[in-house]
Design an enzyme around this catalytic site. Structure first.
Site, PDB file in Angstrom:
ATOM      1  N   ASP A  24       0.800  -1.204  -0.057  1.00 25.63           N
ATOM      2  CA  ASP A  24      -0.083   0.036   0.104  1.00 25.63           C
ATOM      3  C   ASP A  24       0.776   1.171  -0.060  1.00 25.63           C
ATOM      4  O   ASP A  24       0.265   2.432   0.236  1.00 25.63           O
ATOM      5  CB  ASP A  24      -0.886  -0.053   1.315  1.00 25.63           C
ATOM      6  CG  ASP A  24      -0.094   0.046   2.695  1.00 25.63           C
ATOM      7  OD1 ASP A  24       0.952  -0.835   2.448  1.00 25.63           O
ATOM      8  OD2 ASP A  24      -0.375   0.628   3.451  1.00 25.63           O
ATOM      9  N   ILE A  27       0.769   5.240  -2.028  1.00 29.88           N
ATOM     10  CA  ILE A  27      -0.069   6.456  -1.226  1.00 29.88           C
ATOM     11  C   ILE A  27       1.250   7.217  -0.571  1.00 29.88           C
ATOM     12  O   ILE A  27       1.514   8.416  -0.648  1.00 29.88           O
ATOM     13  CB  ILE A  27      -1.117   6.255  -0.596  1.00 29.88           C
ATOM     14  CG1 ILE A  27      -2.394   5.970  -1.344  1.00 29.88           C
ATOM     15  CG2 ILE A  27      -1.439   7.535   0.413  1.00 29.88           C
ATOM     16  CD1 ILE A  27      -3.480   5.584  -0.536  1.00 29.88           C
ATOM     17  N   THR A  28       1.971   6.335   0.152  1.00 28.11           N
ATOM     18  CA  THR A  28       2.938   6.892   1.318  1.00 28.11           C
ATOM     19  C   THR A  28       4.207   7.408   0.335  1.00 28.11           C
ATOM     20  O   THR A  28       4.758   8.652   0.875  1.00 28.11           O
ATOM     21  CB  THR A  28       3.401   5.827   2.338  1.00 28.11           C
ATOM     22  OG1 THR A  28       2.310   5.333   2.563  1.00 28.11           O
ATOM     23  CG2 THR A  28       4.222   6.519   3.298  1.00 28.11           C
ATOM     24  N   TYR A 143       1.333   0.803  16.001  1.00 26.22           N
ATOM     25  CA  TYR A 143       2.863   1.108  16.123  1.00 26.22           C
ATOM     26  C   TYR A 143       3.134   2.106  17.220  1.00 26.22           C
ATOM     27  O   TYR A 143       1.983   2.713  17.668  1.00 26.22           O
ATOM     28  CB  TYR A 143       3.200   1.890  14.907  1.00 26.22           C
ATOM     29  CG  TYR A 143       3.529   0.855  13.764  1.00 26.22           C
ATOM     30  CD1 TYR A 143       4.779   0.288  13.549  1.00 26.22           C
ATOM     31  CD2 TYR A 143       2.494   0.819  12.794  1.00 26.22           C
ATOM     32  CE1 TYR A 143       4.821  -0.795  12.380  1.00 26.22           C
ATOM     33  CE2 TYR A 143       2.456  -0.069  11.659  1.00 26.22           C
ATOM     34  CZ  TYR A 143       3.694  -0.816  11.505  1.00 26.22           C
ATOM     35  OH  TYR A 143       3.847  -1.653  10.116  1.00 26.22           O
ATOM     36  N   ALA A 144       4.262   2.027  17.782  1.00 25.93           N
ATOM     37  CA  ALA A 144       4.563   3.154  18.968  1.00 25.93           C
ATOM     38  C   ALA A 144       5.323   4.109  18.219  1.00 25.93           C
ATOM     39  O   ALA A 144       6.453   4.069  17.834  1.00 25.93           O
ATOM     40  CB  ALA A 144       5.528   2.370  19.910  1.00 25.93           C
ATOM     41  N   ARG A 145       4.337   5.288  17.891  1.00 26.95           N
ATOM     42  CA  ARG A 145       5.149   6.221  17.116  1.00 26.95           C
ATOM     43  C   ARG A 145       4.518   7.699  17.614  1.00 26.95           C
ATOM     44  O   ARG A 145       3.241   7.802  17.845  1.00 26.95           O
ATOM     45  CB  ARG A 145       4.957   6.324  15.724  1.00 26.95           C
ATOM     46  CG  ARG A 145       5.464   5.293  15.007  1.00 26.95           C
ATOM     47  CD  ARG A 145       5.229   5.105  13.568  1.00 26.95           C
ATOM     48  NE  ARG A 145       5.869   4.107  12.755  1.00 26.95           N
ATOM     49  CZ  ARG A 145       5.732   3.445  11.574  1.00 26.95           C
ATOM     50  NH1 ARG A 145       4.634   4.222  10.872  1.00 26.95           N
ATOM     51  NH2 ARG A 145       6.223   2.502  11.011  1.00 26.95           N
ATOM     52  N   LYS A 177      -0.265  -6.192  13.772  1.00 29.52           N
ATOM     53  CA  LYS A 177       1.136  -6.311  13.244  1.00 29.52           C
ATOM     54  C   LYS A 177       1.781  -4.959  14.075  1.00 29.52           C
ATOM     55  O   LYS A 177       1.351  -3.844  14.462  1.00 29.52           O
ATOM     56  CB  LYS A 177       0.820  -5.700  11.550  1.00 29.52           C
ATOM     57  CG  LYS A 177       2.288  -5.182  11.061  1.00 29.52           C
ATOM     58  CD  LYS A 177       1.896  -4.943   9.794  1.00 29.52           C
ATOM     59  CE  LYS A 177       3.273  -4.180   9.016  1.00 29.52           C
ATOM     60  NZ  LYS A 177       3.327  -3.590   7.811  1.00 29.52           N
ATOM     61  N   GLY A 202       8.517  -5.322   8.619  1.00 30.39           N
ATOM     62  CA  GLY A 202       9.752  -5.542   8.026  1.00 30.39           C
ATOM     63  C   GLY A 202      10.682  -4.246   8.155  1.00 30.39           C
ATOM     64  O   GLY A 202      11.978  -4.463   8.580  1.00 30.39           O
ATOM     65  N   GLY A 229       6.778  -5.296   3.844  1.00 28.68           N
ATOM     66  CA  GLY A 229       6.764  -4.770   2.482  1.00 28.68           C
ATOM     67  C   GLY A 229       7.987  -4.564   1.834  1.00 28.68           C
ATOM     68  O   GLY A 229       8.372  -5.336   0.831  1.00 28.68           O
TER      69      GLY A 229
END
Length: 268
Positions: A24, A27-28, A143-145, A177, A202, A229
């Site tokens: 995906d 987009i990023t 995620y930890a962000r 994830k 990853g 990814g």
């Protein structure tokens, strides 16, 4: 978990272990290598042993003809690397849209510890409710962000990752994830923090050995697979690196054996 959700979750893995390849990233970060001719990439990684692939909804037509019977996940939020804040993930689709596009599951990204945590948490809860009504599994990318986290490397801190994983279970996700903490000993805390299947991200691509060693460490800590990814789809031979990762996840192979099976150089 209802019958439909359970049945579709089974399409994402093999014998309870998962090798999911998210793509995906268009987009990023744009149409980088591996994503321009995504059809060939999908054909290669599914031939190499990927259980499922993941994209945004707009690529569904390009996915189905090339996934060789693998499962399909549609991601429901996004941001860009060039926007004002990459942590500010916004909705890009609905569970119903994903069902119409032929998805077996949906995924949703939440940044625990960011200033957007509250909105993303509420959105994830809404997604899990919608998905439960339709019998569709939810993969929470937790995620930890964010600025509210402390320490030298909070994004890989096992305590924060364990919190993120538990959060996913608390709001009704079916699989989670998260990032790898860097070693099996610390990651065991993450896998013990939830009863959900855990797959690792990853991260930034490394050498073939580093990739396979990371997967081996996560599995030794009790993880259930990967959602990997760029380390796969940007590899010079996506099918080969998928074969190596699959050997660890599905056949419990050691690092050297996995690399040899894939025909990748066993580095000293």
């Amino acid at each position: 978990m209802n019958t439909g959700t359970r049945a579709r979750l089974g399409r994402l893995g093999t014998d309870g272990n998962y090798l999911i390849v998210p793509m995906d990233h268009g987009i990023t970060i744009g149409a980088v290598s591996g994503l321009k001719d995504i059809e060939s990439t999908i054909d290669g990684i599914t031939s190499g042993g990927a259980d499922a692939v993941l994209t945004q909804k707009g690529l569904a037509d390009r996915v189905h003809a090339h996934k060789n019977g693998a499962g399909y996940v549609i991601h429901l939020n996004a941001s860009t690397a060039i926007g004002p804040d990459a942590n500010d993930k916004r909705r890009t689709g609905t569970v119903e849209e994903a069902v119409r596009a032929g998805a077996d599951a949906v995924s949703y990204h939440i940044n625990v510890g960011s200033k957007y945590e509250r909105e993303q948490l509420a959105d994830l809860a809404t997604v899990t409710d919608e998905a439960d009504r339709l019998g569709i599994p939810v993969l929470a990318m937790a995620y930890a962000r964010g600025a509210h986290l402390e320490g030298d490397d909070p994004e890989h801190d096992a305590e924060y990752l364990g919190h993120a994983a538990r959060l996913a279970e608390e709001v009704g996700a079916d699989i989670v994830k998260t990032a790898y903490s860097g070693d099996a000993e610390s990651f065991a805390h993450v896998t013990e923090s939830t009863t959900l299947p855990i797959v690792i991200a990853g991260g930034s691509p490394g050498t073939d050995r580093e990739t396979v060693e990371m997967v081996r460490g996560a599995m030794d800590a009790g993880a259930d697979g990967v959602s990997m990814g760029r380390s796969i789809f940007q590899h010079e031979d996506p099918e080969a690196i998928t074969t190596a990762v699959s050997a660890v996840i599905h056949d419990d192979a050691a690092v050297e054996a996995a690399l040899e099976r894939a025909g990748l150089a066993v580095e000293a």
